[in-house]
Design a protein around this motif. Structure first.
Motif, PDB file in Angstrom:
ATOM      1  N   UNK A 125       2.711   3.458  -4.961  1.00 23.84           N
ATOM      2  CA  UNK A 125       1.976   3.544  -6.083  1.00 23.84           C
ATOM      3  C   UNK A 125       1.512   3.537  -7.375  1.00 23.84           C
ATOM      4  N   UNK A 126       1.077   3.543  -8.920  1.00 22.33           N
ATOM      5  CA  UNK A 126       1.079   2.976  -9.400  1.00 22.33           C
ATOM      6  C   UNK A 126       2.236   3.077 -10.506  1.00 22.33           C
ATOM      7  N   UNK A 127       2.073   4.132 -10.706  1.00 18.15           N
ATOM      8  CA  UNK A 127       3.957   4.691 -11.016  1.00 18.15           C
ATOM      9  C   UNK A 127       5.042   4.087 -10.335  1.00 18.15           C
ATOM     10  N   UNK A 150       5.055   1.109  -9.221  1.00 15.41           N
ATOM     11  CA  UNK A 150       4.879  -0.235  -9.259  1.00 15.41           C
ATOM     12  C   UNK A 150       5.197  -0.440 -10.832  1.00 15.41           C
ATOM     13  N   UNK A 208      -3.941  -0.279 -13.305  1.00 10.93           N
ATOM     14  CA  UNK A 208      -3.957  -1.575 -12.887  1.00 10.93           C
ATOM     15  C   UNK A 208      -3.470  -2.870 -13.394  1.00 10.93           C
ATOM     16  N   UNK A 257       0.787  -1.141  -0.037  1.00 11.22           N
ATOM     17  CA  UNK A 257       0.207  -0.052  -0.254  1.00 11.22           C
ATOM     18  C   UNK A 257       0.994   1.661   0.136  1.00 11.22           C
TER      19      UNK A 257
END
Ligand code: SF4
Lengths: 472, 231
Positions: free
Chosen positions: A157-159, A161, A178, A154
């Motif tokens: 963040x998506x960037x 990842x 995602x 958590x």
């Protein structure tokens, strides 16, 4: 051990905006969802009560239930190993994997194997352990540590990842949606699952009566790890045993709603030893002590072993929400970590000894706990133990710790809700004396420890409990 | 220290840790004051099941027993499935061989690779739970081993209406009677697999089948499981 204390790391993390935003968002979302699915149950309190009673019976008769479990698993064709500590458990696993002649194993998320640092031990023995939960995979690829029992990544963040996936598994053309990131993980892991020889799991419950183990999950990687390999090894803390199959009717209602805030999690696996023509040909159950009998030996802290690791207490904890999981320096963060870690590690561990102080004693964790663990009471009990340990081993400074007396009062206050709330009202009045510009930045005397890691907001006119109750 | 000692050491530690506890041969019974049975009438139970399964983003069809196979075919067509694996014991009459390549897991079990090449799997089920929208597979007739309903990306699952129970304790009780005779693995399925690991966005479909169609088959005699039905 040089692990920093909670206060030291908490300060660092409070300054990390991204982490705080993510954790804040996660805890709020899950908290609200949980409330909805709990409130729709007309018999939630009765289920909690039964859950508490079953767990109480388990810990008070732990030896006989473990023996019964061992017999049941063996009868169903499984093997049972007993491990006094993490090192022994890891060695058993390494020997089993080596016997099988493989150098890679697939794993489904298990806090217990994190606790014993199994992956490091396997790596040192030349065995790659592949984490297969999406979040755990992210954490593993980033060489990081999980920050939440339920959503361990958590803090990313998506960037972040997307960048991680491009560099670590060589997928440079990913977008940061995602869906696409999830699909990348699916493809990457599928080959591994289909060819896996050894799977390693934890377990949520082990039924003494039947020898059945269960793993509750969402993604299906648990089904893969438990079904596809030739050999399955499951590591369970000795407190995970439950007496009867019927008891599952209680926990299979309490756990999903408290944990992922769903009526039921997408997948639950139950298996009993080995089955002909379905799944692994070989099953090994490892029963792990690693400090649990130490927890058991303290009647004031024993109830900690009732925990079913749902993480509901994390999501309501105002301290956790602000500091995130890493500040706890343990695989068990949040309120449960604050009581479990110091007991598992014992009073010599200074870092763990700071954990019982990582709480405002607001009581929200107790109210949501599906097995009614009185976390505030145990926290206060443990603070008392920390202080008396310091008095026994420390110099003159420790001996005159006024906290010792304070904790005695707190322990008494916690014995009843009205006394606790009364004490809070008194404190609110007292604090007014030290308030400047709406912030309390220095408290006098022995309480200064509390403000050194936080710019303390004055105790609000409405307590957290009052506020919590009105918003429900 | 010898590993075989660990068992007795741990048991000894437990006994010492509990020396303050009065052990009794007859511990007090657990207060089970929660609901053991739902009081929903059957039709409500079935529609609640359908509603709850739909909430997990699975497609749900309610059909007469006679139209069960038609609904299966329609589901397979709707997603352009070509290679279809049928669970052993699932009645295959009506699955047109010229429209689909039907693969079977018997007499020789399929390899993982062969399973992975299938577009869809069709199975029956053991029980459904209305309140939680859960399907239970336990490997009995028409369900096959666990890998069948796991590897293909699309799962079509038939749930006979008389196998739907109201609440969790009813299903656990029925499993209790079975598991003691035949301790086969059991899987609870509540919607397609999902993750919320990336910024808490729910994404359907990770490792288990990404698409789940549930066909509720109405009417007496609908039970394809090998144990006796409730009615
Ligand atoms: S202490 Fe209670 S609320 Fe916290 S994780 Fe354990 S069971 Fe859940």
């Amino acid at each position: 051990m040089n692990t920093p204390t909670f206060e030291q790391t908490a300060k660092q993390y409070i300054e990390n905006d991204q982490l705080r935003r993510n954790i804040g968002f996660a805890t709020k979302t899950i908290r609200e969802k949980r409330k909805t699915v709990v409130e729709e149950m007309p018999d939630w309190e009765e289920l909690r009560e039964a859950g508490q009673q079953i767990k109480d019976r388990v810990v008070k008769n732990l030896d006989s239930y473990l023996l019964q479990l061992e017999e049941s698993v063996q009868r169903a064709g499984g093997h049972v190993h007993w491990a006094r500590d993490g090192e022994e458990a890891n060695q058993i696993i390494i020997d089993l994997v080596k016997d099988k002649g493989v150098s890679e194993v697939v794993k489904v998320k298990s806090i217990t194997t994190d606790e014993i640092k199994l992956n490091d031990a396997l790596q040192q023995a030349g065995i790659d352990a592949l984490e297969t939960d999406l979040a755990e995979l992210i954490v593993q690829l980033a060489n990081d540590e999980p920050s939440h029992i339920l959503v361990p990544a958590i803090h990313k963040n998506r960037t972040e990842i997307k960048e991680l996936f491009s560099s670590a598994i060589g997928l440079p053309d990913l977008s940061d949606s995602p869906e696409e990131l999830t699909n990348a993980a699916r493809l990457y892991l599928r080959k591994k699952f289909l060819n896996a020889k050894v799977g390693i799991s934890g377990g949520n419950f082990a039924v003494a009566e039947t020898g059945t183990i269960s793993v509750v999950e969402s993604e299906g990687n648990g089904r893969m790890c438990i079904t596809m390999p030739e050999m399955l090894i499951s590591v369970l803390g000795i407190e995970k045993v439950i007496p009867t199959w019927q008891d599952l009717e209680v926990f299979m209602q309490l756990l999903p709603r408290s944990s992922t805030a769903e009526r039921m999690n997408p997948y639950t696996n139950f298996w009993t030893g080995v089955s002909e023509n379905d799944g692994p040909k070989e099953f090994h159950l490892i029963l792990l002590d690693n400090g649990r009998t130490r927890v058991l030996s303290d009647p004031g802290g024993r109830d900690t072993l009732h925990c079913i690791r749902c993480s509901a207490c994390l999501n309501v904890c105002p301290v956790y929400e602000r500091t995130g999981g890493h500040a706890y320096h343990s695989v068990y963060p949040g309120p449960i970590g604050a009581i479990l870690t110091p007991q598992l590690r014992g009073p010599e561990d200074k870092s763990a000894a700071s954990l019982p102080y990582a709480s405002s004693l607001c009581g929200a964790c107790y109210e949501v706990c599906p097995v009614k663990i009185n976390i505030p009471e145990i926290l206060v009990h443990l603070r008392g133990k920390v202080v008396s340990h310091q008095k026994e081993t420390g110099g003159w400074r420790a001996k005159i710790q006024p906290e010792h007396a304070g904790m005695y009062m707190m322990a008494r206050a916690f014995q009843s809700r009205s006394r606790y709330e009364g004490a809070q009202k008194l404190a609110r009045g007292g604090m007014k004396l030290f308030e400047r510009d709406g912030m309390v930045s220095k408290l006098p005397g022995y309480l200064s420890g509390w403000t050194s890691a936080r710019d303390l907001k004055p105790i609000p006119n409405e307590s957290f409990r009052d506020w919590w109750r009105t918003r429900q | 220290m010898n590993r075989s000692d660990s068992k007795s050491i741990i048991l000894e530690r437990i006994r010492q840790a509990l020396d303050d506890v009065q052990q009794t041969d007859h511990p007090k019974a657990i207060d089970r004051n929660y609901r053991m049975q739902s009081d929903m009438p059957d039709d409500e139970c079935i529609s609640l099941f359908a509603e709850r399964v739909r909430e997990y983003k699975a497609e749900v069809k309610i059909v007469d027993r006679a139209d069960e196979m038609g609904a299966v075919l329609e589901s397979l067509r709707s997603r352009n499935a070509r290679r279809v694996v049928l669970a052993p014991g699932f009645p295959d009459k009506g699955l047109l061989e010229d429209e689909f390549t039907v693969v079977k897991d018997e007499p020789v079990p399929l390899s993982n690779k062969a399973l992975d090449e299938c577009d869809a799997v069709v199975t029956s089920s053991f029980l459904g739970i209305a309140e939680t929208g859960t399907i239970i597979l336990n490997g009995s007739e028409g369900q096959g081993r666990r890998a069948l309903s796991l590897i293909p990306d699309f799962h079509v699952c038939v749930v006979p209406s008389n196998r739907i129970r109201g609440i969790v304790p009813e299903a656990i009780e029925e499993l209790n009677n079975v598991i003691k005779k035949n301790p086969a693995p059991i899987t609870f399925i509540s919607g397609p697999s999902a993750t919320s690991d990336i910024e808490l966005n729910r994404v359907e479909g990770v490792h288990g089948p990404r698409t789940l169609h549930v066909i509720i088959s109405m009417g007496a005699g609908a039970c394809t499981g090998n144990i006796s039905c409730r009615t």
